[in-house]
Design an enzyme around this catalytic site. Structure first.
Site: not given
Ligand code: NAP
Ligand code: GDD
Length: 325
Positions: A126, A128, A151, A155
């Site tokens: 990520t 992050e 987090y 990672k």
């Molecule tokens: P998400 O919607 O939060 O999905 C994460 C999944 O992980 C959920 O289905 C959850 O299962 C499962 N999980 C959590 N703890 C577990 C455990 N102990 N055993 C088995 N399964 C477990 O995340 P996403 O947005 O799809 O992201 C997918 C991956 O990409 C994550 O690793 C995230 O950190 C990474 N990532 C995401 C982003 C982004 O912007 N979306 C960016 C960079 C990296 P439950 O449904 O059971 O809770």
């Molecule tokens: N969630 C949330 N809720 N974020 C807020 C809020 C709020 O009410 N108000 C402002 N923010 C700001 C957070 O402080 C952060 O700077 C930004 O919005 C994005 O927050 P999130 O949407 O929670 O995502 P993230 O960037 O912290 O993390 C996501 O992206 C990562 C990749 O860069 C997640 O999907 C991570 O799992 C992923 O790795």
């Protein structure tokens, strides 16, 4: 013989998009689900593929369950998407976050090493991990890591363990360093979906306000449906490697809010948004923007959905959900 893919995190956001892509390519898809009293298949239902995935039970915290699954399934490809992925919760649940996000991938890599060494492994790394590092405004594969949350730290461990298994044991293990990607099935805690859900409720008179934290944070937001293609492409290369994946464009949370309200015809959005300190973080990642040249050049990957289209898609999906209720 159909190729076998094993996806962890199948019920999250990315799992269903990736499963759909692989099913369309003729894969047999296995999805890891933990033990639930009541599992939630909404995201798979949204994409219409719930009955096409084979579900296997296990948990990222349970080493033996993962060993057993790799040993019996012998998958061609493993996509490790499971995580405690909400940055804000990682401050209060750092140990749990570390167990799932750091040790989980280690268990999978060990399972591959012991029982199925030709299996290819994708690790969901990520942006992050970059945290504060933003020297010229962009981050790429050469940018040093400076994670700002438990987090992000968890990672970084998984990232290096993936590299180490590749270098030490010759395992095909690749990191996708993905920047934020969103969709109509994004979890409602994440800021984009929280905004689009809140805007839909305000538009329909179901809510009066939207409480948010830091509006100045900037993110490189893309569409999840585009990003899972990059995951797939990484495992189709001749050699394992690490790739940054993002759009190269970023926007502030404020811009996202403004555009989401505009989509439903509300221009005086400030009337509805309340800044609530509980949504601010102990340490913030202020500004993320990808330089994804390597993914473009080597994988031939390009994002299709642009920021305005993404915001519109998410707002319209949330409006539709409430209108149908
Ligand atoms: P998400 O919607 O939060 O999905 C994460 C999944 O992980 C959920 O289905 C959850 O299962 C499962 N999980 C959590 N703890 C577990 C455990 N102990 N055993 C088995 N399964 C477990 O995340 P996403 O947005 O799809 O992201 C997918 C991956 O990409 C994550 O690793 C995230 O950190 C990474 N990532 C995401 C982003 C982004 O912007 N979306 C960016 C960079 C990296 P439950 O449904 O059971 O809770
Ligand atoms: N969630 C949330 N809720 N974020 C807020 C809020 C709020 O009410 N108000 C402002 N923010 C700001 C957070 O402080 C952060 O700077 C930004 O919005 C994005 O927050 P999130 O949407 O929670 O995502 P993230 O960037 O912290 O993390 C996501 O992206 C990562 C990749 O860069 C997640 O999907 C991570 O799992 C992923 O790795």
């Amino acid at each position: 013989m159909a190729k076998k893919a094993f996806i962890t995190g199948i019920l999250g956001q990315d799992g269903p998009y990736l499963a759909k892509l692989l099913l369309e390519k003729g894969y047999k898809v296995y999805g890891l689900i933990r033990r639930y009293s009541n599992p939630n298949f909404d995201n798979l239902n949204f994409l219409g593929i719930t009955n096409q995935v084979d579900y296997v039970e296990g948990d990222m915290n349970d080493e033996a369950s993962l060993y057993h699954l790799i040993k019996t399934l012998l998958p061609d490809e493993v996509y490790n998407l499971a995580a405690q992925s909400f940055v804000a919760s990682s401050f209060s649940q750092a140990k749990l976050t570390t167990e799932v996000n750091s040790l989980g991938p280690l268990f999978l890599l060990n399972a591959i090493k012991f029982f199925s060494p030709t299996t290819k492994f994708y690790q969901a790394s990520t942006s992050e991990m970059f945290g504060l590092k933003n020297d010229d405004g962009f981050q790429d594969e050469k940018t040093p890591f400076h994670p700002r949350s438990p987090y992000g730290v968890s990672k970084v461990y998984a990232y290096w363990m993936t590299v180490n298994f590749r270098e030490a044991y010759g395992i095909f293990a690749s990191n996708g360093i993905l920047f934020n990607h969103e969709s109509p099935i994004r979890g409602k805690q994440f800021v984009t979906r929280k905004i689009t859900d809140g805007v839909a409720k305000i538009k329909l008179g179901l809510s009066k306000e939207l409480r948010l934290g830091n509006l100045d944070a900037r993110r490189d937001w893309g569409y999840a449906g585009d990003y899972v293609k990059a995951m797939y492409l990484m495992l189709q290369q001749e050699k394992p490697d690490d790739f940054v994946v993002g759009t190269g464009e970023n926007h502030s949370v404020r811009e996202f809010v403004e555009l989401a309200f505009k989509t439903v015809g509300i221009s005086d959005w400030q009337k509805y948004v309340v800044i609530d300190p509980q949504f601010k973080r102990p340490a913030e990642v202020p500004d993320l923007k990808a330089r994804a040249d390597k993914a473009k050049k080597v994988l031939g990957w390009q994002p299709k959905v642009k920021f305005p289209e993404l915001v519109k898609m998410m707002v319209e999906a949330d409006l539709k959900r409430y209108q149908e209720k």
